[in-house]
Design an enzyme around this catalytic site. Structure first.
Site, short mmCIF file in Angstrom:
data_model
loop_
_atom_site.label_atom_id
_atom_site.label_comp_id
_atom_site.label_asym_id
_atom_site.label_seq_id
_atom_site.Cartn_x
_atom_site.Cartn_y
_atom_site.Cartn_z
N ASP A 82 -49.60 72.01 -18.41
CA ASP A 82 -50.45 72.83 -17.53
C ASP A 82 -50.77 72.03 -16.25
O ASP A 82 -51.24 70.89 -16.33
CB ASP A 82 -51.75 73.15 -18.30
CG ASP A 82 -52.59 74.21 -17.63
OD1 ASP A 82 -52.04 75.05 -16.90
OD2 ASP A 82 -53.82 74.20 -17.87
N GLY A 210 -56.77 81.01 -14.80
CA GLY A 210 -58.19 81.34 -14.64
C GLY A 210 -58.53 82.67 -15.27
O GLY A 210 -59.31 83.46 -14.72
O1 G3H Z 1 -56.86 74.62 -15.35
C1 G3H Z 1 -57.36 73.68 -15.92
C2 G3H Z 1 -57.49 73.72 -17.40
O2 G3H Z 1 -58.64 74.44 -17.78
C3 G3H Z 1 -57.46 72.32 -17.96
O3 G3H Z 1 -58.64 71.66 -17.71
O4 G3H Z 1 -57.96 69.48 -16.76
O5 G3H Z 1 -60.18 69.74 -17.84
O6 G3H Z 1 -58.09 69.72 -19.22
P1 G3H Z 1 -58.72 70.04 -17.88
P1 13P Z 2 -59.90 79.44 -17.49
O1 13P Z 2 -60.79 78.38 -16.92
O2 13P Z 2 -60.26 80.79 -16.96
O3 13P Z 2 -59.87 79.42 -18.97
O4 13P Z 2 -58.40 79.15 -16.98
C1 13P Z 2 -57.57 78.26 -17.66
C2 13P Z 2 -56.31 77.95 -16.91
O5 13P Z 2 -55.92 78.62 -15.98
C3 13P Z 2 -55.55 76.79 -17.37
O6 13P Z 2 -54.46 76.54 -16.54
ZN ZN Z 3 -54.78 76.96 -14.50
#
Ligand code: G3H
Ligand code: 13P
Ligand code: ZN
Length: 307
Positions: A82, A210
């Site tokens: 991600d 998101g």
């Molecule tokens: O888009 C971000 C995801 O919610 C991952 O969040 O970088 O705190 O693991 P993180």
């Molecule tokens: P949320 O913060 O809405 O759960 O989005 C997660 C996301 O896009 C991870 O890449």
């Molecule tokens: Zn994201």
């Protein structure tokens, strides 16, 4: 079943108008909760790992946990990076057995975003790995992208970007944002824009980041037991269903997992102040993740029974 790429998952999802849930994983309880939900619903799953998750748990731990989960559950599962910030992290994940990576050049100028995505796509495709890219900026804070105001994806640019970068799926900005505070007033997504992009890129898999819905039930529970989450608001579920029917094949959910766990841990500890065995509060937290994911699969994503 070995890990799979999203290709067949997205083709069917696109044809039948539903989406696959991409859930962020950081530890054993989260992986178990998601896998149990997927298994009971017979739903394909994407487990996604951020740079923060790699740092927190360590990539080998996450891969071994997923491997263990797959020994118990016969499901099509993708392990996806991600928000990969650069070529090196994408390469490390591809080399480490991920079946899909996101290269997030959304903060870069258009030509630079194309160039880095092309480089990752060339490396990934030679190894049979899927590549997601992003065009446009979500409001809020991504790991390395901080933008106060979103810049929505331009449909014509999206067509050129996909053609020249070689990405297999594209994350678009249509009004969602990361985290638990997505809208100050009424929730609004730019469906006209989404439908324009879908019409210019027919049968091409789009991704919605998101996309947590921030269930009020968890916000209320967290607040009741000492939390302070005033004004938290997510994407209404009917909007997510509409996106899933309009070319969005992958819907990203992280904040709802955090809320489900934290609200339940807060409640458990408040109701059992004498308890200090982590298993006692991680168990209801894991169960809450499972029930939340099950609800998404059945009532929001529409991918129940599609494994
Ligand atoms: O888009 C971000 C995801 O919610 C991952 O969040 O970088 O705190 O693991 P993180
Ligand atoms: P949320 O913060 O809405 O759960 O989005 C997660 C996301 O896009 C991870 O890449
Ligand atoms: Zn994201």
């Amino acid at each position: 079943m070995p890990l799979t790429t999203p290709k067949a998952m997205f083709e069917r999802a696109g044809r039948e108008g539903y989406a696959i849930g991409a859930f962020n994983v950081n530890n054993m309880e989260i992986i178990q909760g998601i896998m149990q939900a997927g298994s009971e619903e017979r739903a394909p799953l994407i487990l996604q790992v951020s740079a923060g998750a790699r740092k927190y748990a360590g990539q080998p731990y996450i891969m071994k946990l997923v491997e263990a989960a797959l020994m118990e559950n016969d499901l099509p599962v993708v392990v996806h990076l991600d928000h990969g910030a650069d070529f090196d992290i994408c390469k490390a994940c591809i080399d480490g057995g991920f079946t899909s990576v996101m290269i997030d050049g959304s903060h870069l100028p258009f030509e630079e975003n194309i160039a880095v995505t092309r480089r990752v796509a060339d490396y990934a495709h030679e190894r049979g790995v899927w590549v997601e890219a992003e065009l446009g900026k979500l409001a809020g804070v991504e790991e390395h992208v901080s933008s106060e105001h979103s810049v929505y994806t331009d449909p014509d640019e999206a067509v050129e970007f996909v053609r020249r970068s070689g990405c297999d799926s594209l994350a678009v900005a249509i009004g969602t944002s990361h985290g638990a505070y997505k809208f100050k007033g009424d929730a609004r997504l730019d469906f006209e824009r989404l439908e324009k992009i879908t019409s210019l890129l027919p049968d091409y898999p789009l991704v919605l980041h998101g996309a947590s819905s921030v269930p009020q039930e968890f916000v209320d529970m967290a607040n009741k037991y000492g939390g302070r989450l005033g004004g938290a608001k997510g994407v209404p579920e009917d909007m997510l269903r509409r996106a899933a029917a309009s070319g969005v094949c992958k819907i990203n959910i992280d904040s709802d997992i955090r809320l489900a766990m934290t609200a339940n841990i807060r409640r458990y500890l408040a109701e059992h102040p004498e308890e200090f065995d982590p298993r006692s509060y991680l168990k209801p937290a894991r169960e809450a993740v499972k029930l939340m994911v099950q609800h998404k699969i059945r009532h929001v994503l529409g991918c129940s029974g599609k494994a």
